[in-house]
Write an enzyme that holds these catalytic residues in place. Structure first.
Site, PDB file in Angstrom:
ATOM      1  CD  GLU B 404      29.045  -6.554 -16.178  1.00  0.00           C
ATOM      2  OE1 GLU B 404      28.525  -7.256 -17.038  1.00  0.00           O
ATOM      3  OE2 GLU B 404      30.145  -6.822 -15.663  1.00  0.00           O
TER       4      GLU B 404
HETATM    5  C1  LIG Z   1      34.165   0.708 -10.447  1.00  0.00           C
HETATM    6  C2  LIG Z   1      34.132   0.492 -11.930  1.00  0.00           C
HETATM    7  C3  LIG Z   1      34.578  -0.698 -12.464  1.00  0.00           C
HETATM    8  C4  LIG Z   1      34.603  -0.895 -13.842  1.00  0.00           C
HETATM    9  N1  LIG Z   1      35.125  -2.062 -14.362  1.00  0.00           N
HETATM   10  C5  LIG Z   1      35.316  -2.152 -15.701  1.00  0.00           C
HETATM   11  C6  LIG Z   1      36.039  -3.260 -16.257  1.00  0.00           C
HETATM   12  O1  LIG Z   1      36.474  -4.170 -15.533  1.00  0.00           O
HETATM   13  N2  LIG Z   1      36.254  -3.292 -17.591  1.00  0.00           N
HETATM   14  C7  LIG Z   1      35.796  -2.302 -18.411  1.00  0.00           C
HETATM   15  O2  LIG Z   1      36.032  -2.370 -19.607  1.00  0.00           O
HETATM   16  N3  LIG Z   1      35.095  -1.245 -17.923  1.00  0.00           N
HETATM   17  C8  LIG Z   1      34.856  -1.148 -16.586  1.00  0.00           C
HETATM   18  N4  LIG Z   1      34.188  -0.056 -16.080  1.00  0.00           N
HETATM   19  C9  LIG Z   1      33.723   0.995 -16.981  1.00  0.00           C
HETATM   20  C10 LIG Z   1      32.202   1.040 -17.105  1.00  0.00           C
HETATM   21  O3  LIG Z   1      31.767  -0.011 -17.902  1.00  0.00           O
HETATM   22  C11 LIG Z   1      31.839   2.430 -17.667  1.00  0.00           C
HETATM   23  O4  LIG Z   1      32.019   3.342 -16.635  1.00  0.00           O
HETATM   24  C12 LIG Z   1      30.431   2.495 -18.170  1.00  0.00           C
HETATM   25  O5  LIG Z   1      30.317   1.742 -19.333  1.00  0.00           O
HETATM   26  C13 LIG Z   1      30.002   3.931 -18.468  1.00  0.00           C
HETATM   27  O6  LIG Z   1      30.919   4.575 -19.259  1.00  0.00           O
HETATM   28  P1  LIG Z   1      31.482   6.014 -18.830  1.00  0.00           P
HETATM   29  O7  LIG Z   1      31.890   5.951 -17.432  1.00  0.00           O
HETATM   30  O8  LIG Z   1      32.421   6.463 -19.828  1.00  0.00           O
HETATM   31  O9  LIG Z   1      30.167   6.944 -18.872  1.00  0.00           O
HETATM   32  P2  LIG Z   1      29.632   7.699 -20.164  1.00  0.00           P
HETATM   33  O10 LIG Z   1      29.502   6.750 -21.281  1.00  0.00           O
HETATM   34  O11 LIG Z   1      30.390   8.935 -20.352  1.00  0.00           O
HETATM   35  O12 LIG Z   1      28.161   8.038 -19.680  1.00  0.00           O
HETATM   36  C14 LIG Z   1      27.852   9.206 -18.922  1.00  0.00           C
HETATM   37  C15 LIG Z   1      26.346   9.342 -18.883  1.00  0.00           C
HETATM   38  O13 LIG Z   1      25.847   9.523 -20.217  1.00  0.00           O
HETATM   39  C16 LIG Z   1      24.896   8.545 -20.519  1.00  0.00           C
HETATM   40  N5  LIG Z   1      24.995   8.212 -21.927  1.00  0.00           N
HETATM   41  C17 LIG Z   1      26.090   7.871 -22.630  1.00  0.00           C
HETATM   42  N6  LIG Z   1      25.772   7.646 -23.906  1.00  0.00           N
HETATM   43  C18 LIG Z   1      24.444   7.848 -24.014  1.00  0.00           C
HETATM   44  C19 LIG Z   1      23.497   7.763 -25.068  1.00  0.00           C
HETATM   45  N7  LIG Z   1      23.849   7.423 -26.305  1.00  0.00           N
HETATM   46  N8  LIG Z   1      22.215   8.038 -24.801  1.00  0.00           N
HETATM   47  C20 LIG Z   1      21.825   8.374 -23.570  1.00  0.00           C
HETATM   48  N9  LIG Z   1      22.655   8.471 -22.535  1.00  0.00           N
HETATM   49  C21 LIG Z   1      23.950   8.205 -22.755  1.00  0.00           C
HETATM   50  C22 LIG Z   1      25.215   7.387 -19.611  1.00  0.00           C
HETATM   51  O14 LIG Z   1      24.087   6.589 -19.412  1.00  0.00           O
HETATM   52  C23 LIG Z   1      25.642   8.115 -18.350  1.00  0.00           C
HETATM   53  O15 LIG Z   1      24.498   8.502 -17.653  1.00  0.00           O
HETATM   54  C24 LIG Z   1      34.129   0.126 -14.703  1.00  0.00           C
HETATM   55  C25 LIG Z   1      33.655   1.312 -14.153  1.00  0.00           C
HETATM   56  C26 LIG Z   1      33.648   1.513 -12.783  1.00  0.00           C
HETATM   57  C27 LIG Z   1      33.159   2.814 -12.252  1.00  0.00           C
END
Ligand SMILES: Cc1cc2nc3c(=O)[nH]c(=O)nc-3n(C[C@H](O)[C@H](O)[C@H](O)COP(=O)(O)OP(=O)(O)OC[C@H]3O[C@@H](n4cnc5c(N)ncnc54)[C@H](O)[C@@H]3O)c2cc1C
Ligand SMILES: Cc1cc2nc3c(=O)[nH]c(=O)nc-3n(C[C@H](O)[C@H](O)[C@H](O)COP(=O)(O)OP(=O)(O)OC[C@H]3O[C@@H](n4cnc5c(N)ncnc54)[C@H](O)[C@@H]3O)c2cc1C
Lengths: 594, 594
Positions: B404
């Site tokens: 979220e």
């Molecule tokens: C168990 C689980 C269930 C999920 N369920 C759903 C679902 O039902 N539907 C759905 O659509 N998604 C779902 N997700 C996805 C989830 O919303 C994403 O994992 C989350 O938004 C983070 O994206 P990412 O994993 O690509 O991390 P990234 O975006 O790659 O982030 C990696 C790190 O970089 C940081 N970061 C990224 N951009 C910036 C910035 N501009 N400035 C500073 N820091 C930054 C982040 O805070 C984090 O610390 C789920 C994920 C998990 C693990």
């Protein structure tokens, strides 16, 4: 009385140390580095490729790995050559523990074997016991386990119910009881078991072989992490132990158990350091690789701040770990020069630094939990996936705050060890805290702030110690013997003391490093010391304030709060830029590099 | 312009609220309590006994459980009766989410279904779409999933690569792409999928049924926790979507996705609250039962401090959660009275409180991580064992800071939402921070401290807001449009604002509670508010200082630091005794009871 040459335990709180008097990890000898590389090679070749198999408890794998480590001599690093060990000193043994700490399931099995299981025999064994067991433990032919905890006796270890009576033939002891949470239990050949003889008040220690009758094992305990490490209950039913397998004297068991834990705590800190460095390397590699919003996430300030802080916390504990290890090493040398046996010197020196070891057990386990937590966060969703390394690191790390004495118990021990030293007149705490109380009455020195390198920090660290003495002195005076029931205050004092030790150590290390390498080559290290001390000032202020607010009143309280404010007053630091500086170096090197 | 009756989003920062103007959870109606009990009964009967089976992903079990929840109407609590839902208001829906949050694997499946998957259709669907899907989603005949994230698009969700083109027949869209980390993917019947039409810059949203061709699933993702919740990749290969399944307008997708997350974040906070209360109940039960050193460990000050703090953190977020929920509720009422449709009113009101929702997402997920961490610690070795409940709670909790929107993203959003409101003249931030800057020049009011109940706290909370305005105003002035690149400062400001909101809310709640129950019946709640605010003062001080030190200089810096000191100056509190008071109540009740 002989003139004392080397620092004694707890003295950091009342004495100034010179950078030249501490040892820093940048000074390891070539031989030590070679041993380190041997450990590293072994891990990368034998352990790293099998992390999943290890955690799935693949049949016989851990035993095989320990065997291989034994063949390379890695299980016997601290064991004298006489018993077919490697006979290395404290610092080398710490360094190898650090490296062997990298992969936690294996690290825990290794530490339980080579540390807390082998050392009781090394420290307290008779010549016969040592010759019989140490060579086999060093080679890995025998695997060891340390059996203290019981279902009803965890933190309160001396309340063990396991019981031993002398057999009618007077040649055996008969052991009945059960032990819980025993690492390596599933495959160990030799158990150091603590139990009471007859109705003794005190525990005794026994060397028990798996082949003795009456031993059975519970199922493997399903755990949050370190899943590859074996943990079982052990049941002893009329288990017959030859009388010559009593370790130390009757009633000596608790002392043996505790003295071994002094070593265990410091070793735990080293292992945690190794694990933490590996986590940082994984973190930066991922952060450099992962692109969001058109750039590597390592470019974002929020991520740099986390990575900078990960490095700062490890750097601080590392500084204190090797300082402490070398202080112990020097103490051993001194004691042996005064005629003490090596084993007794080891026990004594480690006990001398029991407070520092407890500080490091707490500080390192909490630093690692911080490091893995931010590691998970930086990996984002991948941090939660078992297919990336952070998920395991997060689960594995959490045990360190629980075993080898919980962090609550260790926090209390820090204060306890120091107070005991004071009572025995081994540490002039009372005099020192009286001096601080007197200083409180004096007009503070509002001299111009000297902004040259570390002048401010040196003054601050000296002041931190005054804060520690002020709060602990006031608390001791107020509660006297009842201080023990004011655990919240004890915890606060313990944390202040820990911050003193870490601040002192990180500052000394960087000063020493500058002597060796020149200021221009230590920019990031300087930044780490500065940020650590800047934040420590606020932590100490908060801990001190909370403690004082909870027991002092009126004018006395006001005066002490003013004192604390004075002792933690910092002229300010741009910690954002400092953390970025550190992170930028990481980004460039793409691995942990300090 | 109409006269505004109810609080608007962000106003907490610049206006004083009266206790009578907030809603507190102690005021739930009998009907709401009945719904709460229905949820609780369902969980205890159907879910609690099967936690292991759920986490082992027993075939069909989660689908069955969601089905049962549907039969009881629990999936349709927020869906209008017209679409065969329960038609309950915001507060009731939050309360049921809290209870349904107790057991996390199920909670996540539930929230993904009833929240982020169902709401896009409810909010943006055409009448036909709503009649077709909502009844089946409410009854549980259909299970839903929300498909936004892709391998290359996580935090940067608008960079999705999934692509849609109009089919030659103009009756279908053809979808190609892949989605990652999709909760409920393994069994969902209906997917809300976000993808770009042609070379659009903006996403569009689609309702995709499992039965449409060209959908395939990846393997279940092995995870740290919430193991019973299904998480898979989804692949779309020439998946044909009837044109009438476009949700909202073309290019509306990102707005839909984000608006739904405003709801999702607040719901996450409620679910986390439910999980946290359960953890506290387990903790106190264990701490009362477990004996060491001859007494229940709940008697030890160190343990009381932890348990007290667990309660304080949950109490603070709970106060803010239901305040926010009711503010949204009132806003909806107001907007509907002004002629807006219910769905539009929901979207608008939730957007109005987007900053508060983001604050609560961060604060609650971090509170729960604290609560489970201390839970593990209080369980000692048993905290690390999968045979006791803490181990799972610890692993399950960790996801909440990641999904979220990660907590980093949400922290930045807090500031962003508020600044945008200020720019649109919806929130007089500029005026307010100018007033604070002016106050800085004035001579502080050193009037006698009034020690009567909450006078100090009310003054402090007002001052906290000044601190927030001071730092954010100065940072905005310094960096202008470039503030976005100073993330560390943004994070600090966000945390200060969060502490303002939580302090304000916890204080208002207890004031309101005293009105209802009398001071004598709220001793522990009073203590919780006092300790929270006492600690918040120090947190705000630290965050503000770090931020200011990193961008201001010279006289300006000195003046602002003095201001911050003034705004966070607290006359002191014995937080040890207060935490003991709270813990003693827990010990007596042997369960979470606030
Ligand atoms: C168990 C689980 C269930 C999920 N369920 C759903 C679902 O039902 N539907 C759905 O659509 N998604 C779902 N997700 C996805 C989830 O919303 C994403 O994992 C989350 O938004 C983070 O994206 P990412 O994993 O690509 O991390 P990234 O975006 O790659 O982030 C990696 C790190 O970089 C940081 N970061 C990224 N951009 C910036 C910035 N501009 N400035 C500073 N820091 C930054 C982040 O805070 C984090 O610390 C789920 C994920 C998990 C693990
Ligand atoms: C994976 C694993 C491996 C282990 N390996 C070994 C091993 O090889 N050999 C071995 O002998 N043991 C081993 N242990 C046991 C370990 O040392 C104990 O778990 C630990 O000492 C804590 O004891 P406990 O679990 O009984 O917790 P408890 O003592 O019941 O503690 C529960 C909580 O109460 C607190 N507490 C207890 N007493 C006090 C007090 N007086 N004041 C304030 N707080 C208090 C604790 O800090 C903790 O928070 C292992 C444990 C685990 C989980």
């Amino acid at each position: 009385m002989t003139t004392k040459k080397y620092p004694k335990g707890g003295e950091f709180l009342v004495k100034e140390t010179k950078p030249q008097d501490i040892f820093i990890p940048e000074e390891f000898s070539e031989e030590q580095i070679m041993i380190k590389e041997t450990c590293r090679d072994f891990l990368e070749k034998e352990v790293a490729p099998l992390l999943d198999e290890i955690d799935n408890k693949k049949d016989g794998l851990m035993v095989e790995l320990l065997g291989k480590a034994g063949e390379l001599g890695l299980l016997g690093i601290a064991i004298p050559e006489k018993y077919e060990g490697f006979g290395q000193d404290m610092n080398t043994s710490m360094l190898s523990t650090e490296i062997m700490g990298t992969y936690s399931s294996f690290a825990v099995a290794f530490a339980a074997h080579a540390g807390i299981s082998t050392l009781p025999i090394l420290y307290y064994g008779t010549e016969t016991q040592k010759s019989k067991y140490l060579p086999k433990l060093a080679s890995g032919e025998y695997k060891g386990a340390y059996c203290l905890t019981e279902p009803g006796a965890g933190s309160d270890a001396s309340s063990c119910k396991s019981k031993v009576i002398l057999d009618k033939d007077s040649k055996h002891y008969i052991l009945n009881g059960q032990k819980m949470w025993i690492t390596n239990a599933g495959f160990a050949d030799v158990f150091t078991v603590f139990a009471k003889i007859d109705d003794d008040k005190n525990l005794s220690a026994f060397i028990v072989e798996k082949t003795f009758n009456g031993i059975s094992l519970g199922l493997e305990e399903p755990k949050m992490g370190i899943k590859g490490s074996s943990t079982c209950m052990i049941f002893f039913e009329d288990c017959k132990i030859p009388v010559e397998n009593l370790l130390g004297e009757r009633g000596d068991g608790f002392r043996i158990a505790l003295n071994v834990l002094n070593n265990g705590r410091l070793k735990l800190a080293a292992a945690v350091l190794g694990a933490g460095k590996n986590v940082i390397t994984n973190t930066i590699t991922y952060a450099n690789e992962r692109v969001q919003f058109g750039k590597s996430i390592s470019n974002f300030g929020a991520i740099k701040a986390k990575m900078g802080q990960q490095c700062i916390r490890l750097f601080a504990i590392e500084s204190a770990i090797y300082r402490c290890s070398n202080d112990i090493h020097n103490n051993i040398t001194e004691l042996m020069a005064a005629g003490m046996s090596k084993e007794d010197a080891l026990i004594h020196a480690q006990k001398e630094f029991a407070a520092e070891s407890a500080i490091l057990k707490v500080a390192s386990s909490e630093a690692l939990d911080y490091v893995v937590d931010e590691g998970v966060q930086i990996y984002g969703g991948m941090g939660y996936s078992s297919e990336a390394p952070m998920e395991r690191a997060y689960r594995d790390s959490r045990i360190n705050r629980i075993f080898e004495g919980t962090n609550e118990i260790n926090r209390m021990l820090v204060v306890d060890f120091l107070m005991k030293k004071a009572f025995k007149n081994e540490l002039p705490l009372l005099v020192a805290s009286q001096a601080v109380a007197k200083e409180l009455m004096s007009i503070p020195d509002f001299g111009e702030i000297d902004e040259s390198l570390f002048v401010r920090e040196n003054k601050l660290v000296a002041n931190f110690k005054k804060a520690a003495l002020l709060v602990s002195g006031a608390a001791a005076q107020k509660f006297m013997q009842k201080l023990g029931t004011e655990q919240e205050i004890l915890m606060g004092i313990s944390d202040i003391i820990a911050d003193c030790y870490l601040s002192d150590s990180v500052l000394l290390r960087v000063e020493r490093l500058i002597e060796l390498k020149g200021e221009g080559n230590c920019k990031e290290q300087i930044a780490m010391a500065e940020v650590f001390i800047y934040d420590a000032a606020d932590r100490i202020h908060k801990n001190a304030k909370d403690a004082l607010n909870s027991f002092a009143e009126g004018d006395e309280l006001r005066m002490m709060l003013l004192g604390i404010k004075r002792f933690t007053k910092h002229s300010g630091l741009n910690s954002k830029d400092k953390r970025r500086l550190i992170a930028d170096k990481l980004i460039e090197e793409n691995k942990h590099c300090f």
